[in-house]
Every structure is written in structure tokens, then in C-alpha cells.
Design a protein around this motif. Structure first.
Motif, PDB file in Angstrom:
ATOM      1  N   SER A   1      26.283  29.545  62.669  1.00  0.00           N
ATOM      2  CA  SER A   1      26.491  30.599  62.085  1.00  0.00           C
ATOM      3  C   SER A   1      24.965  31.189  61.435  1.00  0.00           C
ATOM      4  N   CYS A   2      24.244  30.055  61.179  1.00  0.00           N
ATOM      5  CA  CYS A   2      23.070  30.689  60.735  1.00  0.00           C
ATOM      6  C   CYS A   2      21.883  30.798  61.690  1.00  0.00           C
TER       7      CYS A   2
ATOM      8  N   ILE B   1      33.689  17.964  62.700  1.00  0.00           N
ATOM      9  CA  ILE B   1      32.735  18.056  63.814  1.00  0.00           C
ATOM     10  C   ILE B   1      32.699  19.598  64.125  1.00  0.00           C
ATOM     11  N   LYS B   2      33.671  20.267  64.461  1.00  0.00           N
ATOM     12  CA  LYS B   2      33.735  21.602  64.917  1.00  0.00           C
ATOM     13  C   LYS B   2      33.440  22.451  63.639  1.00  0.00           C
ATOM     14  N   GLU B   3      33.641  22.062  62.228  1.00  0.00           N
ATOM     15  CA  GLU B   3      33.266  22.813  61.153  1.00  0.00           C
ATOM     16  C   GLU B   3      31.738  22.911  61.184  1.00  0.00           C
ATOM     17  N   ILE B   4      31.103  21.643  61.237  1.00  0.00           N
ATOM     18  CA  ILE B   4      29.605  21.275  61.187  1.00  0.00           C
ATOM     19  C   ILE B   4      28.963  22.008  62.150  1.00  0.00           C
ATOM     20  N   THR B   5      29.262  21.905  63.486  1.00  0.00           N
ATOM     21  CA  THR B   5      28.616  22.768  64.447  1.00  0.00           C
ATOM     22  C   THR B   5      28.611  24.167  64.126  1.00  0.00           C
TER      23      THR B   5
ATOM     24  N   ARG C   1      34.380  15.240  74.357  1.00  0.00           N
ATOM     25  CA  ARG C   1      32.886  15.684  74.738  1.00  0.00           C
ATOM     26  C   ARG C   1      32.070  16.699  73.874  1.00  0.00           C
ATOM     27  N   PRO C   2      30.757  16.054  73.909  1.00  0.00           N
ATOM     28  CA  PRO C   2      30.003  16.788  72.878  1.00  0.00           C
ATOM     29  C   PRO C   2      29.881  18.359  73.041  1.00  0.00           C
ATOM     30  N   GLY C   3      30.044  18.847  74.284  1.00  0.00           N
ATOM     31  CA  GLY C   3      30.027  20.304  74.563  1.00  0.00           C
ATOM     32  C   GLY C   3      31.354  20.910  74.053  1.00  0.00           C
ATOM     33  N   ASP C   4      32.306  20.290  74.060  1.00  0.00           N
ATOM     34  CA  ASP C   4      33.630  20.815  73.400  1.00  0.00           C
ATOM     35  C   ASP C   4      33.535  20.584  71.700  1.00  0.00           C
ATOM     36  N   MET C   5      32.560  19.832  71.329  1.00  0.00           N
ATOM     37  CA  MET C   5      32.639  19.702  69.782  1.00  0.00           C
ATOM     38  C   MET C   5      31.539  20.861  69.242  1.00  0.00           C
ATOM     39  N   GLY C   6      31.086  21.541  70.091  1.00  0.00           N
ATOM     40  CA  GLY C   6      30.185  22.502  69.809  1.00  0.00           C
ATOM     41  C   GLY C   6      28.725  22.367  69.889  1.00  0.00           C
ATOM     42  N   PHE C   7      28.326  21.387  70.562  1.00  0.00           N
ATOM     43  CA  PHE C   7      26.926  20.827  70.631  1.00  0.00           C
ATOM     44  C   PHE C   7      26.440  21.645  72.011  1.00  0.00           C
TER      45      PHE C   7
ATOM     46  N   ASP D   1      32.301   8.594  52.103  1.00  0.00           N
ATOM     47  CA  ASP D   1      33.027   8.010  53.315  1.00  0.00           C
ATOM     48  C   ASP D   1      32.087   7.707  54.573  1.00  0.00           C
ATOM     49  N   GLY D   2      30.992   8.079  54.535  1.00  0.00           N
ATOM     50  CA  GLY D   2      29.906   7.698  55.548  1.00  0.00           C
ATOM     51  C   GLY D   2      29.785   8.964  56.257  1.00  0.00           C
ATOM     52  N   LEU D   3      30.373  10.134  56.004  1.00  0.00           N
ATOM     53  CA  LEU D   3      30.257  11.236  56.990  1.00  0.00           C
ATOM     54  C   LEU D   3      29.548  12.553  56.399  1.00  0.00           C
ATOM     55  N   VAL D   4      29.282  13.183  57.331  1.00  0.00           N
ATOM     56  CA  VAL D   4      28.347  14.604  56.741  1.00  0.00           C
ATOM     57  C   VAL D   4      29.166  15.163  55.931  1.00  0.00           C
ATOM     58  N   ASP D   5      28.060  15.461  54.509  1.00  0.00           N
ATOM     59  CA  ASP D   5      28.692  16.280  53.522  1.00  0.00           C
ATOM     60  C   ASP D   5      28.496  17.794  53.944  1.00  0.00           C
ATOM     61  N   VAL D   6      29.808  18.393  54.199  1.00  0.00           N
ATOM     62  CA  VAL D   6      29.974  19.683  54.704  1.00  0.00           C
ATOM     63  C   VAL D   6      29.604  20.476  53.737  1.00  0.00           C
TER      64      VAL D   6
END
Ligand code: PLP
Length: 483
Positions: free
Chosen positions: A230-231, A221-225, A250-256, A185-190
Motif C-alpha cells: 500500500s506504500c 504475514i498478509k497484513e505485513i505484505t 506458498r510465498p506467492g499466496d502470502m503476498g510476496f 514474541d519474535g515476530l514483525v512489529d506490525v
């Protein structure tokens, strides 16, 4: 014809005033050994020369320019007016703070606005481009790990859909790139991401664009960040194009933890042709003490220059490309709190309108229900059925006064045309462009040869692109030319 070929000895436009300072002789060792080659032309011929060059190129003021990932929006003229005010152009970078309070206010207000738009707590305006911002952000992340005595963290995760500058900046920052493939689907493979990160104490962080270069917003996105944090890694957001989300997410709210923006994309300052650009970098509190350069800070009721405690040094001289910042702040203030989300809303609407209309004849990569600010057409089917490639369609667009979309990017789509119409285009312009795209698809099936031979109306016709890349001629050889 080059300006040197139009040159005639003795012609000139200079009317220099008499020298009113002491003339110092240059020592023998510092003198040129050969004649200095300068074109000699009458003013009118010089003026015509540059006008002719201008007519041969295509900019936003000439027509539609849907160059994906580049956000070729219209740059309002009032930005230029603000940037040409004497209070901004007539100052010296070494002037004391009390004499440049207005300039400091521009820096402060821009920083505050960018923090609010991105959810960061600090911004540096020093980096001169997006890639320069990436490099700066990675140095911040590196400084953070080193300050924690975390010397093993040298690996940075970059998805395969990333902009080419991401892995390049990572390598420059002394990091090792780990590529993580996308899902179909073109997304990050979690799952793959989790596999790479789990218990890995060598991960410095992740670089991600969201929405990504295929115009897809990653719902995980939240799971990714979280996985990265966590590592023990840090999350870097490539915010070159904020056109889909500014005022909404906002990137900040996405966990960046850290982000760069391209003022010369989202914030309507000119780009193309080599700059000057501006790629400010924002970060959260825990990275702020490493920020480069100086920023404007309030002290005793006035603004002053302030340096971060453990600053990593200078990324560029002084305050970055200051007049670009003036333009961006003008744009932000003109749009205001309501205009900024409206701009991204229109950018997304325009992209979806085009995508939907074109999907009747063109395959859309990853086939999203809705896209963000851009979308990717896949010309693979046409290429197989007619021999007409993404390149041929792009060349056909040139004959219709449309700048082609970004081609052969992202690399995950083989015959990619990545289109980003931006918010500044009207429905009429979009409709005309859609008509051209549909017409070219018809020609691909009825007369493919015509597209193989395009363009035919441009100053130069089909170029040998491989030859141009492998054997570039980058300088004018006076010796050869005079023979
Ligand atoms: C344009 C762009 C960059 C690089 O910006 P420059 O100013 O050209 O260095 C990086 N990432 C993305 C996603 C971009 O679109």
C-alpha cells in the motif's frame, strides 16, 4: 600436516600421454620467474592424505548435524547418479538448442516445479547461492521501480531477525537498510512497520523470512505484505529454507512478489565447503520481463533458449550451476506431490519433538507453542548460573560426535543455539542427541570446567576464535617453511 610438507622431490603420480598437438613456446614475458610449487607424492600417499582430511571433518554422513538455518539434510545418492549422466556432463554451454533438448527440459521442469511450490510465475536458475539470489531479486525490484519512473525508492526494510546476508545484499544493490525491531514474541512489529511505511514514497520494499530464523511463522504475514504494497513497495521472500512450508504454504499466496530458494538446503543438493550452490529466483508476472539470463521456453513443439524483454543482464555465466539443478529436480521428482509436503511435515515434527524434550532443561527463545523447522535454545540462564555459555555447550557436543547448532544467531537472543534437525533424522538419532544435550546441561551444573575445556577428542581442541578471525593465516608461505 600439509600436502606440501609431505612432498618429496621426484615423487609423482603423473602418467601423462605424449603430447599430440603442436607445442607452442610461451613468450619470455609470460614465463614464471620462480619455480612452480606443486606437491610431489606417490598416489597411495596422496589418497591417504585426503582420506585423513575427510576423517577429520564432520558431515551428514558422519552423524547428526542440526545446524539451524542451514538445513543439513541427507542428500540422496540418486541425485549424484542423475548428475553424473553423460548427457548432462558431456555438453557444452554454447551447443545449439536442438542438440540439448534434454538439458532444456530439466531447466523447464525445474522452473515449473519451483513456480508451483512457491506460487511464482517465473524462475531464473542463474544465481549461484542464496545471497546471490537475494542480490538478483533486489535488482529486479530496483529495475521495476526505475521502469515506473519511481527513482526515489531506495529504502529496504529488514527485520532484526533477518539472516545477515539480507542487509548485505541490500547494500550491494545500492539500497539503504531500515531495521525494524521484532516484538517480544519474535515476530514483525506490525505497528512499527505501519509507522515506517505510512505515506513513505521512498520504500523500495521489504525482505522477510517466514518462518523466520527463530522458527516462527508470522500469523500477520498478509497484513505485513499489504502494508508494504500500500506504500508502493515490493515484498521479497528469503526462501533459503523452505523446509517447513513446502507443499503447505506458498510465498506467492502470502503476498510476496519475489523469492529465492537455496537448492543446496531445501532441495537436498550438497553444501558446505564452498559450493557449488544454486539460489534460483522466482518472481510474479510484473517482474518477469527483467529476469536475468536465459530460460527454456517452448517454441514450435521444441524447447529453445529465451531471454526476457528488458532483462537486467547476466548474474552468472550461462545457465547457473546446472548440475546442482539436475540434483534438485531429481529430488523433487523422487518425492513427488505427496513426498514434498510429507518431508516438511516430518521436518516440523522432528523440530517440535526435540524442542519439547529439551524444554525440560533448556529455555526456548520466545517460547512458542509449536515451532516450524527449527527452534532456538537460550543458554542465558545456564550462563548466569554456571558460567557455561552457548559456546561451551557447542564444544561439548563436538566430543559427542554431534555438529553444534548454529550459534549466537539470531542476534536477538544473546546465548542462542539454533537447532534444525531436518526430516531425514530418525527418532533414535533424535533421542540420542536429546540425551547428549541433557547430559551437557547436567555437566554445566556439576563440572562446568569440563565444558570450558571441551572439546578434547577432536583433531584440534579449543581454538582461539578471535585470533583466527582477526589474524587469519590463509596461505602457505614457502619461503618461511623452507628455512
Ligand atoms: C543460508 C541462508 C542464506 C544465504 O544462502 P547462501 O547460499 O549461503 O548465500 C540466506 N538466508 C537464509 C535465511 C539462509 O538460511
Amino acid at each position: 600436516m600439509l600436502v606440501f610438507e609431505k612432498s618429496r622431490p621426484g615423487r609423482g603420480v603423473s602418467a601423462l600421454p605424449e603430447c599430440d598437438v603442436e607445442v607452442l613456446a610461451v613468450g619470455e614475458k609470460d614465463r614464471r620467474e620462480s619455480e612452480l610449487h606443486l606437491p610431489e607424492m606417490a598416489e597411495v600417499d596422496l589418497s591417504r592424505h585426503y582420506t585423513e582430511l575427510e576423517r577429520k571433518s564432520h558431515g551428514v554422513n558422519d552423524g547428526f548435524y542440526p545446524l539451524g538455518s542451514c538445513t543439513m539434510k541427507y542428500n540422496p545418492k540418486i541425485n549424484e547418479q542423475a548428475a553424473s549422466l553423460e548427457g548432462f556432463t558431456g555438453v557444452h554451454p554454447l551447443q545449439p538448442a536442438e542438440t540439448v533438448q534434454g538439458c532444456l527440459k530439466v531447466m523447464k521442469e525445474t522452473e515449473d516445479a519451483l513456480c508451483e511450490i512457491t506460487g511464482m510465475s517465473r524462475f531464473t536458475l542463474q544465481p549461484a547461492a542464496g545471497a546471490h539470489g537475494e542480490f538478483t531479486g533486489l535488482l529486479l525490484i530496483k529495475a521495476y521501480h526505475l521502469a515506473n519512473g519511481d527513482t526515489k525508492r531506495k529504502k529496504i526494510i529488514v527485520p532484526d531477525s533477518a539472516h545477515g546476508t539480507n542487509p548485505a545484499s541490500a547494500v550491494m544493490a545500492g539500497m539503504e537498510v531500515i531495521n525494524v525491531d521484532s516484538t517480544p514474541d519474535g515476530l514483525v512489529d506490525v505497528d512499527k512497520l505501519r509507522e515506517v511505511c505510512d505515506g513513505n514514497d521512498e520504500i523500495a520494499g521489504l525482505m522477510l523470512t517466514n518462518p523466520n530464523t527463530a522458527g516462527l511463522f508470522d500469523p500477520n504475514i498478509k497484513e505485513i505484505t499489504d502494508i508494504i504494497h500500500s506504500c508502493g513497495g515490493q515484498c521479497y521472500y528469503d526462501g533459503a529454507n523452505l523446509n517447513a512450508i513446502m507443499g503447505w504454504a506458498r510465498p506467492g499466496d502470502m503476498g510476496f512478489d519475489c523469492v529465492h530458494l537455496n537448492l543446496h538446503k531445501t532441495f537436498s543438493t550438497p553444501h558446505g565447503g564452498g559450493g557449488p550452490g544454486s539460489g534460483p529466483v522466482g518472481c510474479k508476472e510484473h517482474l518477469a520481463k527483467f529476469m536475468p539470463g536465459v530460460r527454456a521456453e517452448e517454441k514450435d513443439g521444441a524447447l529453445d533458449f529465451a531471454k526476457a524483454e528488458e532483462s537486467l543482464g547476466e548474474m552468472k555465466s550461462f545457465y547457473g550451476n546446472f548440475l546442482v539443478v539436475v540434483r534438485a529436480l531429481t529430488y523433487i521428482k523422487m518425492l513427488g506431490r505427496e513426498g514434498i509436503p510429507q518431508a516438511s511435515k516430518n521436518a516440523v515434527l522432528n523440530a517440535n519433538y526435540m524442542m519439547k524434550k529439551l524444554s525440560s532443561k533448556y529455555d526456548i527463545a520466545f517460547n512458542p507453542a509449536v515451532c516450524m523447522h527449527e527452534f532456538v535454545m537460550d543458554i542465558g540462564r545456564q550462563a548466569k548460573e554456571t558460567g557455561v555459555t552457548a559456546m561451551d555447550i557447542a564444544k561439548g557436543l563436538l566430543d559427542n560426535h554431534i555438529h553444534p547448532p548454529t550459534m549466537y544467531f539470531p542476534l536477538t537472543v544473546h546465548e542462542a543455539l539454533m537447532a534444525e534437525p531436518t526430516e531425514t533424522e530418525s527418532k533414535e538419532t533424535l533421542d540420542q542427541a536429546i540425551e547428549v544435550f541433557l547430559k551437557l546441561n547436567e555437566i554445566a551444573y556439576s563440572d562446568p570446567e569440563q565444558l570450558h575445556n571441551a572439546p578434547v577428542t577432536t583433531p584440534v581442541t579449543r581454538l582461539d576464535e578471535v585470533g583466527a578471525a582477526r589474524h587469519p593465516v590463509l596461505k602457505y608461505d614457502f619461503e618461511v617453511s623452507n628455512e
